[in-house]
Design an enzyme around this catalytic site. Structure first.
Site, PDB file in Angstrom:
ATOM      1  CG  ASP A   1     -58.766 -44.907  60.022  1.00 44.84           C
ATOM      2  OD1 ASP A   1     -58.142 -45.658  59.254  1.00 44.84           O
ATOM      3  OD2 ASP A   1     -60.011 -44.812  60.015  1.00 44.84           O
TER       4      ASP A   1
ATOM      5  NE  ARG B   1     -55.382 -46.859  55.194  1.00 44.45           N
ATOM      6  CZ  ARG B   1     -56.395 -46.907  56.076  1.00 44.45           C
ATOM      7  NH1 ARG B   1     -56.709 -45.856  56.803  1.00 44.45           N
ATOM      8  NH2 ARG B   1     -57.094 -48.015  56.229  1.00 44.45           N
TER       9      ARG B   1
HETATM   10  P1  FDA Z   1     -56.380 -35.944  45.819  1.00 41.89           P
HETATM   11  O1  FDA Z   1     -56.964 -35.294  47.026  1.00 41.89           O
HETATM   12  O2  FDA Z   1     -55.471 -35.137  44.999  1.00 41.89           O
HETATM   13  O3  FDA Z   1     -57.530 -36.558  44.918  1.00 41.89           O
HETATM   14  C1  FDA Z   1     -57.256 -37.159  43.663  1.00 41.89           C
HETATM   15  C2  FDA Z   1     -58.549 -37.353  42.904  1.00 41.89           C
HETATM   16  O4  FDA Z   1     -59.311 -38.389  43.552  1.00 41.89           O
HETATM   17  C3  FDA Z   1     -59.465 -36.144  42.921  1.00 41.89           C
HETATM   18  O5  FDA Z   1     -59.171 -35.294  41.863  1.00 41.89           O
HETATM   19  C4  FDA Z   1     -60.841 -36.744  42.849  1.00 41.89           C
HETATM   20  O6  FDA Z   1     -61.156 -37.053  41.512  1.00 41.89           O
HETATM   21  C5  FDA Z   1     -60.696 -38.054  43.573  1.00 41.89           C
HETATM   22  N1  FDA Z   1     -61.116 -38.021  44.970  1.00 41.89           N
HETATM   23  C6  FDA Z   1     -60.301 -38.045  46.038  1.00 41.89           C
HETATM   24  N2  FDA Z   1     -61.017 -38.100  47.194  1.00 41.89           N
HETATM   25  C7  FDA Z   1     -62.315 -38.086  46.831  1.00 41.89           C
HETATM   26  C8  FDA Z   1     -63.529 -38.147  47.559  1.00 41.89           C
HETATM   27  N3  FDA Z   1     -63.554 -38.225  48.888  1.00 41.89           N
HETATM   28  N4  FDA Z   1     -64.695 -38.136  46.848  1.00 41.89           N
HETATM   29  C9  FDA Z   1     -64.688 -38.096  45.515  1.00 41.89           C
HETATM   30  N5  FDA Z   1     -63.560 -38.043  44.768  1.00 41.89           N
HETATM   31  C10 FDA Z   1     -62.385 -38.048  45.418  1.00 41.89           C
HETATM   32  N6  FDA Z   1     -56.841 -39.578  55.588  1.00 41.89           N
HETATM   33  C11 FDA Z   1     -56.442 -39.352  56.862  1.00 41.89           C
HETATM   34  O7  FDA Z   1     -56.133 -38.222  57.220  1.00 41.89           O
HETATM   35  N7  FDA Z   1     -56.383 -40.398  57.749  1.00 41.89           N
HETATM   36  C12 FDA Z   1     -56.686 -41.670  57.390  1.00 41.89           C
HETATM   37  O8  FDA Z   1     -56.591 -42.576  58.227  1.00 41.89           O
HETATM   38  C13 FDA Z   1     -57.095 -41.908  56.052  1.00 41.89           C
HETATM   39  N8  FDA Z   1     -57.431 -43.160  55.625  1.00 41.89           N
HETATM   40  C14 FDA Z   1     -57.655 -43.386  54.280  1.00 41.89           C
HETATM   41  C15 FDA Z   1     -57.853 -44.687  53.815  1.00 41.89           C
HETATM   42  C16 FDA Z   1     -57.985 -44.916  52.457  1.00 41.89           C
HETATM   43  C17 FDA Z   1     -58.156 -46.319  51.970  1.00 41.89           C
HETATM   44  C18 FDA Z   1     -57.938 -43.825  51.538  1.00 41.89           C
HETATM   45  C19 FDA Z   1     -58.033 -44.062  50.065  1.00 41.89           C
HETATM   46  C20 FDA Z   1     -57.800 -42.553  51.998  1.00 41.89           C
HETATM   47  C21 FDA Z   1     -57.672 -42.309  53.366  1.00 41.89           C
HETATM   48  N9  FDA Z   1     -57.544 -41.016  53.855  1.00 41.89           N
HETATM   49  C22 FDA Z   1     -57.170 -40.821  55.165  1.00 41.89           C
HETATM   50  C23 FDA Z   1     -57.879 -39.863  52.991  1.00 41.89           C
HETATM   51  C24 FDA Z   1     -56.666 -39.328  52.276  1.00 41.89           C
HETATM   52  O9  FDA Z   1     -55.784 -38.753  53.203  1.00 41.89           O
HETATM   53  C25 FDA Z   1     -57.050 -38.260  51.238  1.00 41.89           C
HETATM   54  O10 FDA Z   1     -57.685 -37.198  51.872  1.00 41.89           O
HETATM   55  C26 FDA Z   1     -57.977 -38.770  50.137  1.00 41.89           C
HETATM   56  O11 FDA Z   1     -57.637 -40.061  49.755  1.00 41.89           O
HETATM   57  C27 FDA Z   1     -57.872 -37.850  48.914  1.00 41.89           C
HETATM   58  O12 FDA Z   1     -56.531 -37.753  48.503  1.00 41.89           O
HETATM   59  P2  FDA Z   1     -55.938 -38.445  47.184  1.00 41.89           P
HETATM   60  O13 FDA Z   1     -54.607 -39.018  47.528  1.00 41.89           O
HETATM   61  O14 FDA Z   1     -56.899 -39.390  46.618  1.00 41.89           O
HETATM   62  O15 FDA Z   1     -55.586 -37.244  46.222  1.00 41.89           O
END
Ligand code: FDA
Length: 313
Positions: free
Chosen positions: A127, A178
């Site tokens: 990560d 990723r």
């Molecule tokens: P955004 O933040 O705009 O969210 C879009 C929508 O998704 C929101 O409006 C909400 O509805 C929903 N949502 C998102 N996150 C949510 C949560 N936690 N709880 C409830 N609802 C939520 N980051 C990092 O810095 N290092 C890493 O190694 C990883 N690894 C990782 C693995 C995987 C499989 C995922 C999916 C994510 C990560 N992340 C991460 C986290 C990533 O950087 C990010 O913070 C979150 O995925 C939220 O961003 P979105 O792209 O979903 O968009």
């Protein structure tokens, strides 16, 4: 989406919320406390057509012995994945498996995990944590990949200004990555701050990475505009399933993962588990006001989760 007063207020008050309520909230996002519970969740997800990534939740560590113990637990997770025939791999936090002590400790433990995973044809993703750890994490994974550990992957964050240059500099090394937005609050000089700027960066990176075809890209997001952009590029380029997958967190927008699966994409669900769920949840909620806001809105929309509805669906 800007971080609002609501989110900041909730984040600041998380420590006041009783543990049983945090537990109910956590039960949606965390598979359980034990490896057995995590394996059961993984089996359910596999049966529903999803790949998984197992993530052991840990508190901040302060000694080499703790990092080595966490590494040993990940070896057990890899063994359990193999024993149960799970379609899944592991993801490790650099600080938890050594970087909190030194890059050398991280390298030693990731090498051990990579070698153990290779014996069963499995894979280890490292990560990405906050920006003070970025250089060391990249350097360690880069060295191991160059030394032939081809079952290692890494993570890049669209929030950071440096990411495009990092990807260009690393082209051809460690081709399984990723792409996420980045969960850490980073200072303005080094990171995009607004929803629109972060999204523009994410789409720019997708447009850079996907056409190269020499990377496997884990598209880790739950954000519809990012998913739409990715699907448009995938269809425009005619990419096949061995070139990308979507990645989502357990409990976050389950209807999205179903839609992606039903549209014929491979989807991987990130499955966190462990006894440190409470500290992890509180820390994550406090660290990221936006996250606190999501969870609270979710609870307000689904009050059943406070009344004992343990469904993660
Ligand atoms: P955004 O933040 O705009 O969210 C879009 C929508 O998704 C929101 O409006 C909400 O509805 C929903 N949502 C998102 N996150 C949510 C949560 N936690 N709880 C409830 N609802 C939520 N980051 C990092 O810095 N290092 C890493 O190694 C990883 N690894 C990782 C693995 C995987 C499989 C995922 C999916 C994510 C990560 N992340 C991460 C986290 C990533 O950087 C990010 O913070 C979150 O995925 C939220 O961003 P979105 O792209 O979903 O968009």
């Amino acid at each position: 989406m800007a971080i609002g007063f609501f989110d900041k207020t909730i984040a600041g008050s998380i420590g006041l919320i009783p543990k049983p309520i945090i537990r109910r909230v956590a039960s949606r996002y965390v598979a359980g406390e034990t490896l057995e519970e995590a394996i059961e969740e993984a089996e359910r997800l596999n049966a529903d057509g999803y790949r998984v990534t197992m993530d052991l939740l840990g508190e901040a560590i302060s000694s080499v012995a703790e990092a080595d113990a966490i590494t040993a637990t990940y070896i057990q997770i890899l063994d359990a994945i193999q024993a149960h025939g799970i379609d899944g791999n592991i993801s490790v936090k650099p600080t938890a498996v050594g970087l909190a002590n030194s890059p050398e400790d991280l390298e030693r433990n990731v090498r051990k995990l990579s070698q153990h995973a290779a014996a069963s044809g499995n894979f280890v993703r490292v990560d990405m944590e906050d920006s003070p750890t970025t250089d060391d994490t990249i350097a360690v994974v880069r060295r191991l990949c160059a030394a032939g550990h081809d079952n290692l992957g890494w993570v890049f964050q669209a929030t950071l200004h440096r990411t495009r240059a990092d990807l260009e500099a690393l082209a051809g090394v460690g081709p399984n990555l990723r792409l996420c937005k980045g969960v850490y609050l980073e200072p303005e000089p080094i990171a995009w701050q607004s929803y629109d700027d972060i999204n523009a960066s994410y789409v720019d990176l997708l447009r850079y990475l996907l056409p190269r075809r020499d990377h496997f890209v884990g598209i880790a997001t739950h954000d519809d505009p990012m998913i739409d952009a990715a699907e448009a590029i995938i269809s425009e380029l005619g990419l096949t399933q061995d070139q990308y997958e979507f990645q989502v967190l357990l409990g976050v927008r389950p209807e999205l993962r179903e839609r992606l699966r039903d549209a014929g994409h491979k989807v991987r669900v990130y499955v966190p588990y462990g006894r440190a769920w409470h500290a992890y949840c509180v820390r994550r909620l406090q660290e990221n006001p936006k996250f606190a806001g999501f969870v609270t809105r979710d609870v307000l929309r689904n009050p059943g989760m406070l009344l004992g509805d343990q469904s993660k669906r």
